[in-house]
Design an enzyme around this catalytic site. Structure first.
Site, mmCIF file in Angstrom:
data_model
loop_
_atom_site.group_PDB
_atom_site.id
_atom_site.type_symbol
_atom_site.label_atom_id
_atom_site.label_comp_id
_atom_site.label_asym_id
_atom_site.label_seq_id
_atom_site.Cartn_x
_atom_site.Cartn_y
_atom_site.Cartn_z
ATOM 1 N N GLY A 162 0.848 -1.180 0.000
ATOM 2 C CA GLY A 162 0.000 0.000 0.000
ATOM 3 C C GLY A 162 0.882 1.229 0.000
ATOM 4 O O GLY A 162 2.080 1.146 -0.334
ATOM 5 N N GLY A 163 0.319 2.353 0.392
ATOM 6 C CA GLY A 163 1.068 3.589 0.363
ATOM 7 C C GLY A 163 2.172 3.634 1.402
ATOM 8 O O GLY A 163 3.188 4.307 1.220
ATOM 9 N N MET A 164 1.970 2.936 2.508
ATOM 10 C CA MET A 164 2.878 3.070 3.641
ATOM 11 C C MET A 164 3.750 1.843 3.869
ATOM 12 O O MET A 164 4.649 1.892 4.688
ATOM 13 C CB MET A 164 2.069 3.292 4.938
ATOM 14 N N ASP B 160 -10.032 4.234 9.646
ATOM 15 C CA ASP B 160 -9.699 4.143 8.221
ATOM 16 C C ASP B 160 -10.419 2.949 7.594
ATOM 17 O O ASP B 160 -9.811 2.135 6.891
ATOM 18 C CB ASP B 160 -8.177 4.013 8.065
HETATM 19 N N1 ATP Z 1 -2.860 -10.006 7.025
HETATM 20 C C1 ATP Z 1 -2.760 -10.088 5.708
HETATM 21 N N2 ATP Z 1 -2.816 -11.296 5.097
HETATM 22 C C2 ATP Z 1 -2.698 -11.389 3.764
HETATM 23 N N3 ATP Z 1 -2.552 -10.337 2.933
HETATM 24 C C3 ATP Z 1 -2.493 -9.112 3.467
HETATM 25 C C4 ATP Z 1 -2.592 -8.923 4.876
HETATM 26 N N4 ATP Z 1 -2.496 -7.612 5.116
HETATM 27 C C5 ATP Z 1 -2.352 -6.994 3.936
HETATM 28 N N5 ATP Z 1 -2.361 -7.895 2.938
HETATM 29 C C6 ATP Z 1 -2.224 -7.613 1.491
HETATM 30 O O1 ATP Z 1 -1.287 -6.590 1.352
HETATM 31 C C7 ATP Z 1 -1.847 -5.490 0.652
HETATM 32 C C8 ATP Z 1 -1.308 -4.192 1.173
HETATM 33 O O2 ATP Z 1 -1.805 -3.969 2.452
HETATM 34 P P1 ATP Z 1 -1.670 -2.549 3.122
HETATM 35 O O3 ATP Z 1 -2.521 -2.559 4.335
HETATM 36 O O4 ATP Z 1 -0.258 -2.187 3.275
HETATM 37 O O5 ATP Z 1 -2.107 -1.582 2.048
HETATM 38 P P2 ATP Z 1 -3.442 -0.932 1.620
HETATM 39 O O6 ATP Z 1 -4.465 -1.040 2.696
HETATM 40 O O7 ATP Z 1 -3.733 -1.561 0.326
HETATM 41 O O8 ATP Z 1 -2.984 0.512 1.390
HETATM 42 P P3 ATP Z 1 -2.892 1.776 2.326
HETATM 43 O O9 ATP Z 1 -1.466 1.938 2.694
HETATM 44 O O10 ATP Z 1 -3.408 2.827 1.455
HETATM 45 O O11 ATP Z 1 -3.754 1.491 3.541
HETATM 46 C C9 ATP Z 1 -3.346 -5.625 0.851
HETATM 47 O O12 ATP Z 1 -4.035 -5.032 -0.177
HETATM 48 C C10 ATP Z 1 -3.516 -7.130 0.890
HETATM 49 O O13 ATP Z 1 -3.606 -7.644 -0.413
#
Ligand code: ATP
Length: 703
Positions: free
Chosen positions: A23-25, A146
């Protein structure tokens, strides 16, 4: 985003595997907790966030709080930490990370992107999961902040899992993310009006965001879209979203009512709890009428009564259409201003599918929509032009004024008056990171003494008081490790004391004051106690059994040596003394000798026949026996010349020390007896006990 990621974290405990998303972070990797042998997901934050102390502190605090959440609809957090390592260029970088439950599945965002709107049934199921997660977390005092499709995962088994609880709070105020537009835009689509205005959030802010997610599942697009975060945030504050049934023909209007209640601008008009929200969805799915359809916010009620007039054609989630809708021709607000004719009633014998119907209607209205879109674009251009010139003129050569300097002696009212008196607009913010007492001014923006345009905003932050945190358990850690852990939890380290400890190794922390687990305000000073490697020999060993004493000493880490000794006062088998003795200061693990009683000591009675009384008494005394005499009748001078003729205890007998031996004396060395033969009739008795029975008189001596 491309990051250099180490192969393991936490001293090898977690092995980092393939990238599963980013994701972004952060980047998220699949990994293994090698200690527990389980698959985990590891979220590794961008290393530049690690330089942001506010972020770091909040990140760990929130991770700690969220780790306590235990709910099947919440992605469990197992661990969090910071890892320092050398990247491929040899530069030392530090990254915060979270270890969490690995979910094999997809995010709702990806599902919506590929499939478009969900069926009512699936929408209801997802909402029930999300709202159950929120009901639980809100009860535990944690607001998500969020909620968005990207933070909702649907596992391959169809279980709804909400993730990233509290991370948004960690990112609040972080300089890094304020300028990170991608993160802001992504979130703005689900932002509550109060968040958009920078006001305090509460659990109802999550319900607003959940309402936006519901909207998107029903319609395939978020309620508001725009080309900047500001444009979207503005709509959350001031615009009303098009009712979902106006976008998806045939969708029951009850959904509009639920969405309208969840997304009420004024939070007091929303569902009061996630449970209420969920129950209304369940009611609708069971064929009932949601409460929202009866008693809803004034705007929603009004609009619901208008629903027969909804005649907006289906809108594709393209930026143009959405932007136009967000700029005032939303059916919710002006259903009759659009000029659209109501769509033809679908009275055919075959019910078209929703997609077919969408397609049919879109074609029908295509020409009209194109004209309206052109008109809207023109209007927008005009509006933008007006705005540009107005703002340009008003900002040309603004009068600059010195910003007043506010300090911690200022109350809120005084700060407001000072700022307003200088010609600024006063804005107040809560500083929830401050450890200052509630209501203390902590910072301002712009800084005091700088020049700023008259009429611009000066923001002042006031502490909402330090929050309470549990003191972490740092026992067994080095002073440096403990200090780091305490500071990470928001405490200051105070005095460092050394103390004895039987169990904690030298130079390691024995305890803290306040003790671990106790709740204390952030910023509280915590004293550390460090083991000096010394301890004291335990009390209460003398008189205890050998086995008890051995076990007490071993438990305290001592090595034990056992010696036997006789004792008149301590029964056989019990400890008579120790060396070093109880209470003495010794090194940890010292050797302690315990002496165990074999009972009183015995002596062999010597033969004193023929000796004078004095000599016999001295001999007996030297052996630990007590002499007494019997059978004498003469004066002292006569006795002085008498000799021992018999002993009440036979020579050669083994008797306890201190036994009285009565001597039968005969006079003048003649060897005649003036008394009974005591050696045959007497009995041995310890000192102080009666002399042989039958003695007429006896006089002990030698003691
Ligand atoms: N616990 C988890 N198990 C499996 N996949 C995960 C898990 N957490 C995150 N992911 C995968 O990793 C990706 C990135 O997650 P992350 O929370 O960093 O980003 P985001 O929510 O897409 O972006 P943002 O930083 O804008 O919140 C998710 O879209 C998902 O596909």
């Amino acid at each position: 985003m491309s990051m250099y990621i180490p192969q393991t974290l936490a001293n090898g405990r977690y092995s980092v595997g393939d990238l599963v998303g980013h994701g972004g972070m952060a980047e998220v990797h699949i990994g293994t907790d090698t200690r527990l042998g389980r698959t985990v997901a590891i979220k590794i934050m961008r290393s530049d966030l690690a330089t942001d102390q506010i972020f770091l502190r909040r990140f760990h605090r929130e991770a700690l709080a969220v780790a306590k959440l235990n709910n099947p609809n919440i992605v469990a957090i197992y661990d969090s930490g910071d890892e320092e390592f050398a990247d491929e260029r040899g530069q030392i970088v530090r990254v915060p990370y979270i270890v969490m439950e690995y979910i094999k599945g997809q995010t709702l965002r990806d599902i919506l992107k590929v499939n478009g709107p969900l069926s009512e049934h699936d929408t209801g199921q997802v909402m029930i999961g999300v709202l159950s997660a929120l009901e639980y977390s809100h009860r535990e005092g944690i607001i998500h902040r969020d909620i968005k499709p990207g933070n909702i995962m649907i596992s391959d088994e169809g279980i709804v899992k909400v993730m990233d609880f509290g991370i948004a709070r960690a990112l609040d105020d972080s300089q890094t993310t304020m300028t990170q537009s991608q993160g802001v835009v992504g979130t703005a689509q689900y932002l509550s009006p109060e968040q958009a205005r920078g006001e305090q959030v509460d659990s109802r802010s999550d319900l607003y965001s959940a309402g936006c997610v519901l909207y998107e599942m029903l319609t395939g697009r978020p309620p508001f879209v725009g080309d900047s975060a500001v444009a979207i945030a503005y709509q959350h504050v001031s615009e009303t979203a098009t009712p979902p049934s106006a976008i998806v023909p045939g969708l029951p209007k009850e959904w509009d009512a639920i969405v309208a209640k969840a997304m009420a601008k004024n939070r007091t008009n929303r569902y009061a709890t996630a449970g209420e929200f969920r129950d209304d969805i369940v009611r609708l799915m069971n064929g009932g009428t949601p409460l929202a359809a009866g008693v809803v916010s004034p705007i929603a009620t009004e609009k619901l009564q208008d629903t027969p007039d909804y005649n907006i054609p289906p809108v594709q989630p393209t930026p143009q259409n959405s932007y136009a809708q967000g700029n005032g021709y939303a059916a919710y607000d002006q259903p009759t201003n659009t000029g659209y004719m109501p769509p033809a009633a679908t009275t055919g014998t075959m019910q078209p599918t929703r997609a077919e119907e969408l397609e049919k209607q879109r074609k029908k209205k295509h020409r009209t929509a194109a004209i309206v879109a052109s008109v809207v674009v023109v209007l927008l251009l005009v509006a933008a032009g007006v705005w540009y010139f107005t703002s340009r003129n008003s900002s040309a050569n603004p009068e600059m004024v010195t910003v007043p300097t506010i300090d911690s002696t200022y109350s809120r009212d005084r700060a407001k008056s000072a700022i307003e008196a200088a010609g600024f607009v006063y804005k107040e913010q809560v500083d929830s990171d401050s450890t200052e007492p509630d209501g203390t001014f902590t910072k301002q923006d712009p800084a005091g003494g700088t020049q700023a345009a008259k009429g611009s905003t000066v923001t002042c932050w006031f502490s909402d008081g330090p929050s309470s945190v549990a003191v972490p358990d740092v026992s067994g850690q080095t002073q440096a490790q403990a200090q780091q852990a305490l500071e990470k939890a928001g405490f200051k380290v105070g005095n460092i004391y050394t103390e004895d400890s039987a169990t904690v190794a030298k130079d390691k922390v024995t305890r803290t004051d306040p003790a671990d687990g106790e709740s204390a305000k952030e910023g509280t000073t915590v004293d550390l106690y460090i083991s000096n490697g010394m301890t004291t020999v335990p009390d209460d060993l003398v008189g205890s059994s050998q086995s008890d004493a051995q076990s007490t000493l071993s438990k305290s880490g001592f090595s034990v040596v056992v010696q036997q000794e006789s004792s008149d006062s301590v029964s056989e088998g019990l400890v008579t003394r120790t060396s070093p003795s109880s209470g003495e200061h010794v090194e940890q693990g010292a050797q302690i000798t315990i002496y165990v009683s074999t009972g009183p000591s015995t002596v062999t009675v010597p033969s004193v026949i023929g000796m004078t009384y004095d000599n016999a008494a001295a001999t007996l005394k030297s052996m630990g026996l007590v002499a007494a005499k019997s059978g004498s009748s003469g004066s002292g001078s006569v006795v002085g010349s008498m000799t021992v003729n018999g002993e009440t205890v036979s020579a050669g007998a083994s008797v306890p020390e201190g036994t009285t031996v009565t001597l039968v004396m005969t006079g003048g060395g003649s060897g005649g007896s003036s008394g009974s033969d005591a050696s045959s009739s007497g009995s041995a008795s310890p000192s102080g006990s009666a002399s042989p029975s039958g003695s007429a008189s006896s006089e002990s001596s030698g003691q």
